[in-house]
Design a protein around this motif. Sequence first.
Motif, short mmCIF file in Angstrom:
data_model
loop_
_atom_site.label_atom_id
_atom_site.label_comp_id
_atom_site.label_asym_id
_atom_site.label_seq_id
_atom_site.Cartn_x
_atom_site.Cartn_y
_atom_site.Cartn_z
N UNK A 1 1.02 6.60 0.81
CA UNK A 1 1.60 7.53 1.76
C UNK A 1 0.65 7.77 2.94
N UNK A 2 -0.63 7.92 2.66
CA UNK A 2 -1.61 8.11 3.73
C UNK A 2 -1.64 6.90 4.67
N UNK A 3 -1.60 5.71 4.10
CA UNK A 3 -1.61 4.49 4.92
C UNK A 3 -0.33 4.38 5.76
N UNK A 4 0.80 4.76 5.18
CA UNK A 4 2.04 4.76 5.95
C UNK A 4 1.96 5.76 7.11
N UNK A 5 1.37 6.92 6.85
CA UNK A 5 1.20 7.91 7.91
C UNK A 5 0.28 7.39 9.01
N UNK A 6 -0.76 6.69 8.64
CA UNK A 6 -1.66 6.09 9.63
C UNK A 6 -0.93 5.05 10.46
N UNK A 7 -0.08 4.26 9.81
CA UNK A 7 0.71 3.26 10.54
C UNK A 7 1.70 3.92 11.51
N UNK B 1 -4.72 -1.75 2.26
CA UNK B 1 -3.47 -2.04 1.56
C UNK B 1 -3.68 -3.16 0.54
N UNK B 2 -4.38 -4.21 0.96
CA UNK B 2 -4.64 -5.33 0.04
C UNK B 2 -5.49 -4.90 -1.16
N UNK B 3 -6.33 -3.91 -0.96
CA UNK B 3 -7.18 -3.43 -2.05
C UNK B 3 -6.43 -2.55 -3.05
N UNK B 4 -5.24 -2.09 -2.68
CA UNK B 4 -4.49 -1.20 -3.55
C UNK B 4 -3.98 -1.90 -4.80
N UNK B 5 -3.58 -3.15 -4.64
CA UNK B 5 -2.80 -3.79 -5.68
C UNK B 5 -2.91 -5.31 -5.52
N UNK B 6 -2.94 -6.03 -6.61
CA UNK B 6 -2.99 -7.49 -6.56
C UNK B 6 -1.71 -8.06 -5.95
N UNK C 1 -2.01 6.81 -11.05
CA UNK C 1 -0.78 6.35 -10.41
C UNK C 1 -0.42 7.29 -9.26
N UNK C 2 -0.53 8.58 -9.47
CA UNK C 2 -0.24 9.56 -8.42
C UNK C 2 -1.19 9.34 -7.23
N UNK C 3 -2.45 9.06 -7.55
CA UNK C 3 -3.43 8.78 -6.48
C UNK C 3 -3.07 7.54 -5.69
N UNK C 4 -2.56 6.51 -6.38
CA UNK C 4 -2.14 5.29 -5.71
C UNK C 4 -0.99 5.58 -4.74
N UNK C 5 0.00 6.34 -5.20
CA UNK C 5 1.13 6.66 -4.34
C UNK C 5 0.70 7.51 -3.15
N UNK C 6 -0.22 8.43 -3.35
CA UNK C 6 -0.71 9.25 -2.24
C UNK C 6 -1.49 8.41 -1.24
N UNK C 7 -2.23 7.41 -1.72
CA UNK C 7 -2.96 6.52 -0.82
C UNK C 7 -1.98 5.68 0.01
N UNK D 1 7.87 6.51 1.94
CA UNK D 1 6.48 6.73 2.35
C UNK D 1 5.49 6.37 1.26
N UNK D 2 5.94 6.38 0.01
CA UNK D 2 5.04 6.04 -1.09
C UNK D 2 5.37 4.68 -1.70
N UNK D 3 6.00 3.83 -0.92
CA UNK D 3 6.42 2.52 -1.39
C UNK D 3 5.47 1.45 -0.83
N UNK D 4 4.88 0.66 -1.72
CA UNK D 4 3.94 -0.39 -1.32
C UNK D 4 4.60 -1.40 -0.39
#
Length: 141
Positions: free
Chosen positions: A28-34, A114-119, A20-26, A75-78
């Motif tokens: 956050x990384x995607x938000x930073x890229x955006x 992002x689509x791969x993160x969660x159904x 779960x922590x890894x998901x939130x960090x991912x 930042x860690x919100x889907x």
Amino acid sequence: MSYVNKHLARTLEQQHKRSVRGLFLKIQDLNNECVLLRKRLEQHIDLEQYKDAIAYVDQFVSYTSILNLKFVTNTQNLEVVVLHALLLEYMMEQESATTFDYELNLLHDYMQEILALNDHASTLFANHKEKMLRYIETQNK
């Protein structure tokens, strides 16, 4: 026997927390890229013409704006990363098609991640895209 069950339960719980922590960090990384991608775009576009799209996205960002993204709750919100990507896509679609080819390719890569993160992410994309376009349309009347 009881010790083994407690140990197994603790191990499974720790493994779940790490994933779960890894998901939130991912996220956050995607938000930073955006954010970085949006800052590249800001040099070439007038953000004022996208105020309605930004206002729609800001409804879902806590305590701040998508243009000044901070706080872990954002930042860690889907949902925020989905909206961030939709906003960027909308902005690039409104601009000249060839101007932002490289950035659009980057964005599509981020969207796939992002689509791969969660159904649930694909449903969020579809729902928010429709609602955002409808919101922008009603604001322009």
